[in-house]
Design an enzyme around this catalytic site. Structure first.
Site, PDB file in Angstrom:
ATOM      1  N   ASN A 138       0.816  -1.224   0.000  1.00 45.71           N
ATOM      2  CA  ASN A 138       0.000   0.000   0.000  1.00 45.71           C
ATOM      3  C   ASN A 138       0.852   1.277   0.000  1.00 45.71           C
ATOM      4  OD1 ASN A 138      -2.663   1.045  -0.217  1.00 45.71           O
ATOM      5  ND2 ASN A 138      -2.604   1.702   1.904  1.00 45.71           N
ATOM      6  N   TRP A 139       2.096   1.161  -0.447  1.00 44.22           N
ATOM      7  CA  TRP A 139       2.974   2.342  -0.591  1.00 44.22           C
ATOM      8  C   TRP A 139       2.342   3.344  -1.557  1.00 44.22           C
ATOM      9  CZ3 TRP A 139       5.661   4.765  -4.585  1.00 44.22           C
ATOM     10  CH2 TRP A 139       6.754   5.555  -4.223  1.00 44.22           C
TER      11      TRP A 139
END
Length: 271
Positions: free
Chosen positions: A226-227
């Protein structure tokens, strides 16, 4: 970092942002996050493949996502946002560029909801796309039947993303397990920091759900960074190394971790 990522390890959910573009009102816009910055993360964590997900900030303008995928090359696949009625030629173009799913996002800032999902999936399924769904997991019992009617495979984001923690025995979580039980549902074990009330480093309220999912269907679990953690202020962003290390708790068996990081995404995304 304690976990050594196996060869072919895949991050199945992250986003790119262009700081020069304005975001749609009410959507996260964390700044400028580029391919070289992400490459650095890949090297640190030992990740080789990536699924780039269209951020809510750019609605159905997929240019930032597509440009990043092109720069990364064959190891990148993507999840796009397209309006119902998008011309076939455009869907063909996106498919050739590596897009393999459409993003259904019912939470604040999302563009496509359950009201358009059936018609949209009928349109994109012939191109081999699946539905990538993000919702408040507490609503799963309400939408379970509709999701089950989807053609082909579908993905549920962020361990179900229960905005208030639920127990593994709850009706809401049972609904997610029912979907997993269809054999067509894949779940991204990701972003526990977005919903956990017990907090880092163990996120135990979310971790117990992740462990239950791995136990039920390890062959359809995925992992994601989820960067660049767009929903979290800069000073509160979690350590990416710590997020990957959570797999040691969620899937203590090394063979299962290889499934989650390598084999499952290879099957779903066609690597």
């Amino acid at each position: 970092m304690k976990l050594k990522a196996p060869k072919g390890a895949t991050d199945t959910h992250m986003h790119f942002y262009d700081g020069a573009l304005s975001a749609a009102p009410g959507t996260p816009n964390p700044g400028h996050f580029t391919v070289p910055m992400y490459r650095e993360l890949q090297q640190r964590l030992g990740l080789e493949r990536v699924v780039v997900v269209q951020p809510n900030a750019y609605r159905d303008d997929n240019r930032v996502t597509l440009e990043a995928m092109k720069a990364i090359g064959k190891s990148a696949k993507g999840v796009a946002v397209v309006k119902p009625g998008t011309p076939q030629a455009e869907l063909e173009r996106l498919t050739k560029a590596g897009i393999c799913a459409v993003r259904i996002m019912t939470l604040h800032g999302g563009m496509l909801g359950f009201d358009v999902m059936d018609a949209l999936m009928a349109q994109v399924h012939p191109f081999g796309w699946h539905a990538n769904i993000q919702l408040d997991g507490r609503e799963l019992p309400k939408f379970e039947a509709q999701i089950k009617r989807l053609p082909g495979k579908f993905v549920i984001d962020h361990t179900g993303k229960f905005l208030e923690p639920v127990s593994p025995n709850s009706r809401e979580f049972r609904s997610l397990l029912n979907l997993v039980g269809t054999g067509r549902c894949w779940v991204k074990l990701s972003a526990p920091y977005e919903t956990s009330k017990t907090g880092a480093p163990k996120y135990e309220d979310v971790s117990r759900l992740a462990r239950a999912l791995v136990k039920q269907a390890p062959e359809r679990m995925l992992w994601a960074s989820n960067w660049p953690h767009p929903s979290v202020p800069k000073e509160k962003r979690p350590s990416d190394e710590d997020l990957l290390d959570l797999l040691l708790d969620w899937a203590p068996d090394e063979k299962l971790r290889k499934k989650i990081l390598v084999d499952n995404p290879a099957e779903l995304y066609g690597y």
